[in-house]
Motif scaffolding. Structure first.
Motif, PDB file in Angstrom:
ATOM      1  N   ALA A 298       0.832  -1.201   0.000  1.00 24.78           N
ATOM      2  CA  ALA A 298       0.000   0.000   0.000  1.00 24.78           C
ATOM      3  C   ALA A 298       0.871   1.256   0.000  1.00 24.78           C
TER       4      ALA A 298
ATOM      5  N   ILE B  45      -5.976  -1.977  -3.401  1.00 27.46           N
ATOM      6  CA  ILE B  45      -4.854  -1.472  -4.210  1.00 27.46           C
ATOM      7  C   ILE B  45      -5.330  -1.171  -5.628  1.00 27.46           C
TER       8      ILE B  45
ATOM      9  N   ASP C 160      -6.301  -7.882  -2.335  1.00 27.15           N
ATOM     10  CA  ASP C 160      -5.692  -6.587  -2.647  1.00 27.15           C
ATOM     11  C   ASP C 160      -6.585  -5.722  -3.529  1.00 27.15           C
TER      12      ASP C 160
END
Length: 363
Positions: free
Chosen positions: A120, A146, A143
């Motif tokens: 991150a 992200i 994720d």
């Protein structure tokens, strides 16, 4: 009238050509032309080239278009790796940097060591420093944050080696299931039924797929792997060393250890040899990646050779296409791999074919 039409391609007339004129000539909306001239997505590569060709023929001053694109770019790509000390990722990095420089880009390189917090932070730093796009080799199924952050920043990205399942995003990799099935089948073909498997983290799509395929293939071939012989570790030699040491310390060393990466295999071999266990006479070992050169101590490793540099080049090409505004559906490129027969599986030296000098470029 004829004179006027012909005159639009002269230097005087060219200055009067507008984006609306280009849109009418191309048979598209002014918005489409605007997207093309401003380097935005949502337009296919073919349409983009057509609009630019027509604009050029009409005498539209495309230097303004190119100047805007150049002003908006840093000509830097981001590359996020899992472990830079893993030779596999080092090759990916070299391939990415070489391919990027070939297209006048530099690379902002980082590695995460599988840490979500580090990932991150790295992605945020790349957005802040305005890299033009990112190649990601580290994504896990959880994720999604992200991905959303990159998309909010309108930053193109390509998934390399690993992917988030069902995510509509460009991906380049190999068929991990097929590769794992092939090498485990080769091991069982030697008559080994007493097995252990050591793979990378299960939340990596590539490592998880390989682990599942190892277990399923062994079961199908009559050599089931007991749960206490299934190890998940880091994609490093240290991870392989820890797994092998556990087997040694518990007196549970199998006849063959099938590894999900060459880095893991190197650690397994080092630990076994350090304890006086012969490879392959006592324990056969295999890997996946094909990263060790002929001059190394692991040149005899039986492994799956992955065209990592070639895949990195493809990732850079696809990322720059997206940066240039190419729209269209996401692309999935599954690259071929090659089974390399060494001696660590138990095959005699004369069975080893010559090692290609440039396998990654040939596949």
């Amino acid at each position: 009238m004829k004179s006027s039409n012909h005159g639009r391609k002269t230097g005087v007339r060219a200055l009067r050509v507008s984006a609306a004129d280009v849109a009418r000539e191309a048979g598209v909306t002014p918005a489409t032309v605007s997207y093309v001239f401003n380097g935005r997505g949502g337009v296919s590569a073919e349409m983009r080239q057509r609009v630019l060709r027509i604009a050029r023929e009409m005498g539209y001053p495309l230097e303004r278009h190119h100047a805007k694109l150049d002003a908006d770019r840093t000509r830097v790509l981001g590359l996020v790796l899992a472990h830079i000390d893993n030779p596999f990722y080092a090759d990916v990095a070299a391939g990415t940097i070489d391919a990027a420089r070939g297209q006048d880009y530099e690379v902002f390189l980082a590695h995460t060591q599988e840490s979500p917090e580090t990932l991150a932070g790295v992605v945020e730093a790349m957005i802040t420093r305005r890299v033009d796009g990112v190649v990601l080799t580290v994504l896990h199924p959880d994720d999604g944050g992200i991905v959303r952050r990159l998309r909010r920043a309108r930053m193109p990205f390509v998934q390399l080696i690993r992917r988030i399942p069902d995510l509509p995003a460009d991906f380049i990799g190999i068929d991990d299931v097929s590769a794992a099935e092939e090498i485990l089948g080769h091991v069982v073909g030697h008559g080994y039924t007493d097995l252990a498997v050591v793979t990378g983290p299960h939340n990596s799509s590539s490592s998880g797929s390989r682990a599942e395929a190892f277990v399923a293939t062994a079961q199908r071939l009559g050599a089931p792997v007991p749960s206490h012989r299934r190890f998940t570790t880091s994609l490093t030699a240290e991870g392989g060393n820890h797994a092998a040491q556990h087997l040694i310390e518990t007196g549970d060393v199998p006849r063959a250890i099938v590894c999900g990466s060459d880095a893991i295999a190197s650690g397994v071999i080092g630990s076994l040899r350090g304890n006086g266990i012969r490879i392959p006479e006592d324990v056969a070992v295999t890997g996946i990646d094909g990263v060790f050169p002929p001059a190394s101590m692991l040149a005899e490793l039986t492994t799956i050779c992955v065209p990592r540099r070639h895949m990195a080049e493809l990732a850079v090409d696809q990322l720059i296409r997206r940066i240039d505004g190419a729209g269209g559906p996401t692309r999935e490129s599954i690259r071929p791999y090659e089974l390399h027969i060494g001696t660590t599986c138990g095959c005699p030296p004369h069975a080893i074919p010559p090692v290609p000098g440039a396998l990654a470029r040939a596949t």
